[in-house]
Design a protein around this motif. Sequence first.
Motif, mmCIF file in Angstrom:
data_model
loop_
_atom_site.group_PDB
_atom_site.id
_atom_site.type_symbol
_atom_site.label_atom_id
_atom_site.label_comp_id
_atom_site.label_asym_id
_atom_site.label_seq_id
_atom_site.Cartn_x
_atom_site.Cartn_y
_atom_site.Cartn_z
ATOM 1 N N UNK A 170 -15.465 2.280 13.766
ATOM 2 C CA UNK A 170 -16.195 3.082 12.782
ATOM 3 C C UNK A 170 -15.546 2.953 11.408
ATOM 4 N N UNK A 171 -14.231 3.129 11.364
ATOM 5 C CA UNK A 171 -13.515 3.064 10.093
ATOM 6 C C UNK A 171 -13.560 1.665 9.490
ATOM 7 N N UNK A 172 -13.503 0.644 10.333
ATOM 8 C CA UNK A 172 -13.644 -0.731 9.852
ATOM 9 C C UNK A 172 -14.996 -0.891 9.156
ATOM 10 N N UNK A 173 -16.023 -0.274 9.722
ATOM 11 C CA UNK A 173 -17.376 -0.378 9.172
ATOM 12 C C UNK A 173 -17.550 0.418 7.876
ATOM 13 N N UNK A 174 -17.009 1.635 7.808
ATOM 14 C CA UNK A 174 -17.231 2.482 6.636
ATOM 15 C C UNK A 174 -16.195 2.274 5.539
ATOM 16 N N UNK A 175 -15.055 1.683 5.867
ATOM 17 C CA UNK A 175 -14.039 1.380 4.865
ATOM 18 C C UNK A 175 -12.823 2.286 4.917
ATOM 19 N N UNK A 176 -11.692 1.701 4.552
ATOM 20 C CA UNK A 176 -10.406 2.415 4.590
ATOM 21 C C UNK A 176 -10.427 3.680 3.732
ATOM 22 N N UNK A 177 -11.132 3.630 2.609
ATOM 23 C CA UNK A 177 -11.142 4.787 1.705
ATOM 24 C C UNK A 177 -11.771 6.027 2.332
ATOM 25 N N UNK A 178 -12.473 5.870 3.431
ATOM 26 C CA UNK A 178 -13.075 7.019 4.131
ATOM 27 C C UNK A 178 -12.276 7.411 5.377
ATOM 28 N N UNK A 179 -11.079 6.856 5.509
ATOM 29 C CA UNK A 179 -10.239 7.137 6.665
ATOM 30 C C UNK A 179 -9.359 8.350 6.391
ATOM 31 N N UNK A 180 -9.705 9.459 7.032
ATOM 32 C CA UNK A 180 -8.937 10.687 6.923
ATOM 33 C C UNK A 180 -8.557 11.116 8.335
#
Length: 75
Positions: A25-35
């Motif tokens: 999921x995080x790979x798909x949405x991007x590191x900047x959205x990883x919380x």
Amino acid sequence: ALILSQLNTQWERAGFSPTPGILVTLFNVGYEKSFPKPNPALGGAYVSVGGQSYTYGQLGQLFYDSDELQTELPK
């Protein structure tokens, strides 16, 4: 592979162990959205497979949990 390793390290340093579906999921949405958080949800873009709709993270988790490529890539 580098992005997945970075995401995994970020979450582990925060005290969480992300599932493969969360990493996808995080790979798909991007590191900047990883919380990092205790109860993350699978998500990402929707993908249609065989007439059924899945999120990118759901599909990644289902593939990880399957026996596909077990011979080539043992867990």
